[in-house]
Design a protein around this motif. Structure first.
Motif, PDB file in Angstrom:
ATOM      1  N   LYS A 330      38.301  38.778  36.451  1.00 43.72           N
ATOM      2  CA  LYS A 330      37.121  38.542  37.391  1.00 43.72           C
ATOM      3  C   LYS A 330      36.205  39.611  37.551  1.00 43.72           C
ATOM      4  O   LYS A 330      34.995  39.310  37.563  1.00 43.72           O
ATOM      5  N   SER A 331      36.713  40.839  37.517  1.00 43.01           N
ATOM      6  CA  SER A 331      35.899  42.060  37.781  1.00 43.01           C
ATOM      7  C   SER A 331      34.993  42.150  36.513  1.00 43.01           C
ATOM      8  O   SER A 331      34.156  43.065  36.662  1.00 43.01           O
ATOM      9  N   GLU A 334      32.593  38.383  35.838  1.00 43.51           N
ATOM     10  CA  GLU A 334      31.504  38.057  36.841  1.00 43.51           C
ATOM     11  C   GLU A 334      30.239  38.834  36.698  1.00 43.51           C
ATOM     12  O   GLU A 334      29.073  38.333  36.738  1.00 43.51           O
ATOM     13  N   PRO A 335      30.223  40.398  36.191  1.00 45.06           N
ATOM     14  CA  PRO A 335      28.951  40.825  36.235  1.00 45.06           C
ATOM     15  C   PRO A 335      28.275  40.571  35.089  1.00 45.06           C
ATOM     16  O   PRO A 335      26.994  40.857  34.957  1.00 45.06           O
ATOM     17  N   ASP A 339      30.743  32.352  35.399  1.00 44.13           N
ATOM     18  CA  ASP A 339      31.223  31.806  36.615  1.00 44.13           C
ATOM     19  C   ASP A 339      32.701  31.585  36.824  1.00 44.13           C
ATOM     20  O   ASP A 339      33.440  30.884  36.034  1.00 44.13           O
ATOM     21  N   THR A 340      33.394  32.588  37.671  1.00 42.55           N
ATOM     22  CA  THR A 340      34.830  32.347  37.440  1.00 42.55           C
ATOM     23  C   THR A 340      35.506  31.552  38.691  1.00 42.55           C
ATOM     24  O   THR A 340      36.549  31.629  38.875  1.00 42.55           O
ATOM     25  N   LYS A 341      34.564  30.915  39.467  1.00 43.20           N
ATOM     26  CA  LYS A 341      35.036  29.979  40.317  1.00 43.20           C
ATOM     27  C   LYS A 341      36.265  29.069  40.013  1.00 43.20           C
ATOM     28  O   LYS A 341      36.250  28.466  39.021  1.00 43.20           O
ATOM     29  N   LEU A 361      33.834  27.614  32.775  1.00 43.19           N
ATOM     30  CA  LEU A 361      34.188  29.012  32.796  1.00 43.19           C
ATOM     31  C   LEU A 361      34.045  29.534  30.958  1.00 43.19           C
ATOM     32  O   LEU A 361      33.562  30.324  30.642  1.00 43.19           O
ATOM     33  N   GLU A 364      30.840  29.105  29.146  1.00 39.23           N
ATOM     34  CA  GLU A 364      30.028  30.401  29.415  1.00 39.23           C
ATOM     35  C   GLU A 364      30.529  31.574  28.985  1.00 39.23           C
ATOM     36  O   GLU A 364      29.506  32.233  28.360  1.00 39.23           O
TER      37      GLU A 364
END
Length: 470
Positions: A330-331, A334-335, A339-341, A361, A364
């Motif tokens: 995620k870290s 995400e930047p 989208d890691t929802k 996800l 993308e």
């Protein structure tokens, strides 16, 4: 003369040759491999007196501008063999979403999850990163050495012409030869401390079945082990056995003790941490992380992917444990705008049934890979190619053979789910990023027929290209 002195005197002479042979950054003896994934070698420079040969300028790809003729995926997405389908397709050139079937809903992932772990490692670790296994002596404790693991699952107990699935790994026999060459104490080794503390936390997660280990799908994830803890990893042997033990650390210690033939016959094996003040005696190093990544994605090696994830987590300042993998991904992603929802990672390999991803996800991420954003383009080179390499070598047959070479993808399977995700070089020149998951749910069932059904859908995407519609 004692047995130790007779053996060590003879072996020191042999070791002088071994040390010369094993000198250089990769200390292990070279071995053949069925899945060589070497990094490209630099091209030799031309002689000073030779005339320079002009370097051809690469032809820059020009994406098709459209307009695209609408082309429906049609029945390829409604086949009963796909069970409950989750899918997402993006034109990697334009960013346009072409297919969205439950694209933002979560589903188990199977081995497609490996692309997330690999992407995080590519962004976090330099391509030259290697794992190091050390042997240290302990001042004030004559006869005591430490075998300190550095998280190298490929470290091998093979000797001679035997080889494993891993390309030219560091070998215990090389480590033992170097210890012989440098051992100058008057007494043999009487204690070997086995330090596997490079990784932390549990070595096996409750999200995995016990049978995953005994069936050979995964090992305990320990900072010290050999040959991914396979019972018999020798690919030259008719008795190959992928069964994994309950204690890879102790197994490695026994192998190392045996490799020190005559020098450690009476040594006690103790699991523990390296004492303060210990002095390095020698070391061996693994192949670069790029070799691990290529092999892990090509053949879907679960243990290898877990090791890759832990090295990346540690480099990112996180504990090298199961709990860090999701935080790492995620870290990292995400930047980059991924989208890691909904993401749930109980492991890094996709073996756990409780893992959850969305097709959006994964697709993308594949757009970033297709466009080589943040250096992620290397992941595309690791993806199996339809009908040609890795886990897709035997797929895309019959009518789907037209997509061979043009579909690249990471495949996955766990009971109740089949998956496929990657990049397609479509017939019209478009580049498509796709993710497909065929799941047993809501009264629908999937079986082996889901694999060719996924291939058929991907083949249709190849045919339709930028004009793809649902």
């Amino acid at each position: 003369m004692t047995t130790y002195l007779r053996i060590s005197t003879a072996l020191i002479a042999v070791t002088s040759l071994s040390v010369a042979f094993f000198s250089g950054p990769a200390v292990a003896a070279p071995t053949p491999s069925p899945s060589e994934t070497t990094s490209p070698s630099p091209t030799a420079s031309a002689s000073p007196t030779a005339s320079a040969t002009p370097t051809p300028t690469p032809t820059q790809r020009i994406p098709p501008a459209g307009p695209f003729t609408p082309c429906s995926a049609g029945k390829t997405l409604t086949s009963s063999a796909l069970g409950k389908l989750y899918g997402y397709v993006i034109n990697a050139d334009t960013g346009k979403v072409l297919i969205d079937v439950r694209g933002t809903e979560v589903t188990p992932s199977a081995s497609v999850l490996k692309v997330l772990t690999a992407a995080a490692a590519i962004v976090t670790l330099p391509p030259t990163y290697r794992a190091t296994t050390k042997v240290l002596s302990v001042p004030g404790q004559p006869g005591t050495i430490v075998l300190q693991g550095g998280g190298d699952h490929t470290l091998s107990n093979m000797t001679g012409d035997s080889y494993t699935t891993y390309y030219r790994p560091a070998r215990l026999e090389a480590l033992a030869a170097q210890v012989f060459a440098k051992w100058n104490e008057p007494t043999p080794i009487n204690k070997i401390i086995l330090d596997s503390s490079f990784f932390s936390g549990p070595t096996y997660t409750s999200a995995w079945k016990a049978s995953d280990r005994t069936n050979g799908y995964i090992s305990h994830i320990t900072g010290l082990q050999v040959d991914s803890d396979r019972a018999n990893p020798d690919l030259t042997s008719t008795a190959y056995n992928g069964y994994r033990s309950t204690n890879p650390v102790l197994a490695t210690g026994k192998y190392f003790k045996a490799a020190l033939d005559g020098l450690a016959d009476g040594a006690t094996l103790v699991e523990g941490k390296t004492p303060a003040g210990a002095v390095e005696l020698t070391r061996v190093v693994s192949q670069p992380i790029t070799n691990w990544l290529s092999h892990a994605i090509a053949v879907s090696d679960n243990t290898e992917t877990e090791f890759i994830g832990r090295h990346a987590a540690k480099a990112a300042g996180l504990p090298a444990s199961f709990d860090s993998i999701q935080k790492l991904v995620k870290s990292t992603l995400e930047p980059l705008g991924v989208d890691t929802k909904g993401l749930v990672m109980k492991d890094g390999s996709g073996l756990a049934q409780a893992n959850r991803v969305t097709p959006k996800l994964i697709a993308e991420l594949m757009v970033k890979v297709a466009n080589n954003e943040s250096g992620l383009g290397s992941l595309e080179t690791y993806l199996p190619v339809a009908g040609k390499t890795g886990t897709l070598a035997g797929r895309f047959n019959g009518p789907n053979a037209m997509a061979q070479k043009f579909v690249k993808g990471k495949s996955g399977y766990i009971p109740g789910l089949y998956s496929l995700a990657g990049i397609i070089d479509a017939k019209d020149g478009s580049r498509l990023a796709y993710a497909l998951f065929a799941r047993s749910a809501d009264g629908k069932k999937v079986g082996y027929a889901a694999r060719p059904a996924l291939d058929t859908a991907a083949t249709r995407f190849y045919q339709c290209g930028g004009g793809l519609t649902r």
